[in-house]
Structures are given as structure tokens and as C-alpha cells.
Enzyme design. Structure first.
Site, PDB file in Angstrom:
ATOM      1  N   CYS A 177      -8.128  -5.757  -9.492  1.00 19.38           N
ATOM      2  CA  CYS A 177      -8.015  -4.482 -10.788  1.00 19.38           C
ATOM      3  C   CYS A 177      -7.234  -3.555  -9.539  1.00 19.38           C
ATOM      4  O   CYS A 177      -8.806  -2.257  -8.955  1.00 19.38           O
ATOM      5  CB  CYS A 177      -8.774  -3.830 -11.681  1.00 19.38           C
ATOM      6  SG  CYS A 177      -8.906  -3.875 -12.747  1.00 19.38           S
ATOM      7  N   CYS A 184       0.768  -0.804  -0.160  1.00 21.37           N
ATOM      8  CA  CYS A 184       0.237   0.045   0.212  1.00 21.37           C
ATOM      9  C   CYS A 184       0.937   1.048   0.126  1.00 21.37           C
ATOM     10  O   CYS A 184       1.766   0.986   0.787  1.00 21.37           O
ATOM     11  CB  CYS A 184      -0.908  -0.205   0.635  1.00 21.37           C
ATOM     12  SG  CYS A 184      -2.381   1.472   1.097  1.00 21.37           S
ATOM     13  N   CYS A 241      -5.023   1.765   6.870  1.00 23.36           N
ATOM     14  CA  CYS A 241      -5.081   2.632   6.390  1.00 23.36           C
ATOM     15  C   CYS A 241      -6.839   3.171   5.737  1.00 23.36           C
ATOM     16  O   CYS A 241      -7.151   3.918   5.570  1.00 23.36           O
ATOM     17  CB  CYS A 241      -4.227   3.450   5.773  1.00 23.36           C
ATOM     18  SG  CYS A 241      -3.901   2.706   4.481  1.00 23.36           S
ATOM     19  N   CYS A 279      -6.859  -1.130   1.741  1.00 22.79           N
ATOM     20  CA  CYS A 279      -5.749  -1.212   1.990  1.00 22.79           C
ATOM     21  C   CYS A 279      -6.937  -1.433   3.948  1.00 22.79           C
ATOM     22  O   CYS A 279      -7.369  -1.154   4.168  1.00 22.79           O
ATOM     23  CB  CYS A 279      -4.706  -0.552   2.467  1.00 22.79           C
ATOM     24  SG  CYS A 279      -3.231  -1.039   3.628  1.00 22.79           S
TER      25      CYS A 279
END
Length: 135
Positions: free
Chosen positions: A124, A52, A104, A101
Site C-alpha cells: 500500500c 521512486c 535512497c 526504496c
């Protein structure tokens, strides 16, 4: 459970804006989408882990990346079952499953049921939301 997987990254809007470029902020914090074929060059064949951009959480292994022909980095499964979260998304008059994510809440992209075996899923992702760490 791994302690890393129980901690949430919480920052103010000002902190996110200071950390990210305007495009990164638009995509990850405002649920935007980058133009197809415009993401960073994450060439197939490189071995490593995709993280991330916002909090550096490991999200996808290079071994699960495939060329979907869509213009966005695509994976058939996350690195672990708790790396990402799913959210119902009805923006633009569509019904999709948004992927964020788990640490976060950064918007990463969407998952679709048209991927390759073994999962049949296509995660995707917006390439701008990811960083790559080679092995």
C-alpha cells in the site's frame, strides 16, 4: 549483482528539500502518509513501471497493481526482491511493516498480508512517492 542495486543515494536534508515539494518531502523523507484517495491518478490498465520519486529506482510493474479499495495505489509484489526494504514500524501505536526504496530510503508506504494471489501481499504505497513511466 547489478551495480545499480548496490549504490545508495545519499543527499543532505537541504538537498532533499530543494528537490522535493513540501508534501513530497513530508511523505518520503519524514515517513508521512497522504490522505486516502488524494494521490496522483495512476489508473488501472496503463502499462508501465512505477519508480521512486526521489531517485527514480524502478519499484513496481503495472501488471502487479490492483484496486484494493483503500484509496492508495496497491501492488502485490515489487519489481524485484531487492527494490524495496522492510522496516518494523510502531508509529501511531500500530505494528506494521514499512516499505522504503532500497536505493535512497524514501518512505513509500506499508505492506500488509491481505493482498490477492499470487503473493497474498498488499504493498500500500503513497502515490506522491511514485512516478509512472508508460511503456
Amino acid at each position: 549483482m547489478n551495480e545499480k542495486n548496490t549504490l545508495k543515494v545519499e543527499k543532505t536534508d537541504a538537498e532533499w528539500r530543494a528537490q522535493l515539494t513540501p508534501e513530497q518531502y513530508r511523505i518520503t523523507r519524514q515517513h508521512g502518509t497522504e490522505r486516502a484517495f488524494s494521490s496522483p491518478d495512476f489508473a488501472l490498465g496503463k502499462t508501465g513501471v512505477y519508480h521512486c520519486l526521489c531517485c527514480n529506482r524502478p519499484l513496481y510493474r503495472s501488471q502487479t497493481k490492483f484496486d484494493s479499495g483503500t484509496g492508495w495505489p496497491s501492488f502485490f509484489e515489487p519489481i524485484s526482491g531487492d527494490a524495496v526494504t522492510e522496516h518494523h514500524d510502531t508509529s501511531y501505536g500500530l505494528s506494521r511493516t514499512e516499505i522504503r526504496c532500497a536505493d535512497c530510503d524514501a518512505h513509500l508506504g506499508h505492506v500488509f498480508p491481505d493482498g490477492p494471489p499470487p503473493t497474498g501481499l498488499r504493498y500500500c504505497m503513497n502515490g506522491v512517492a511514485l512516478t509512472f513511466e508508460p511503456e
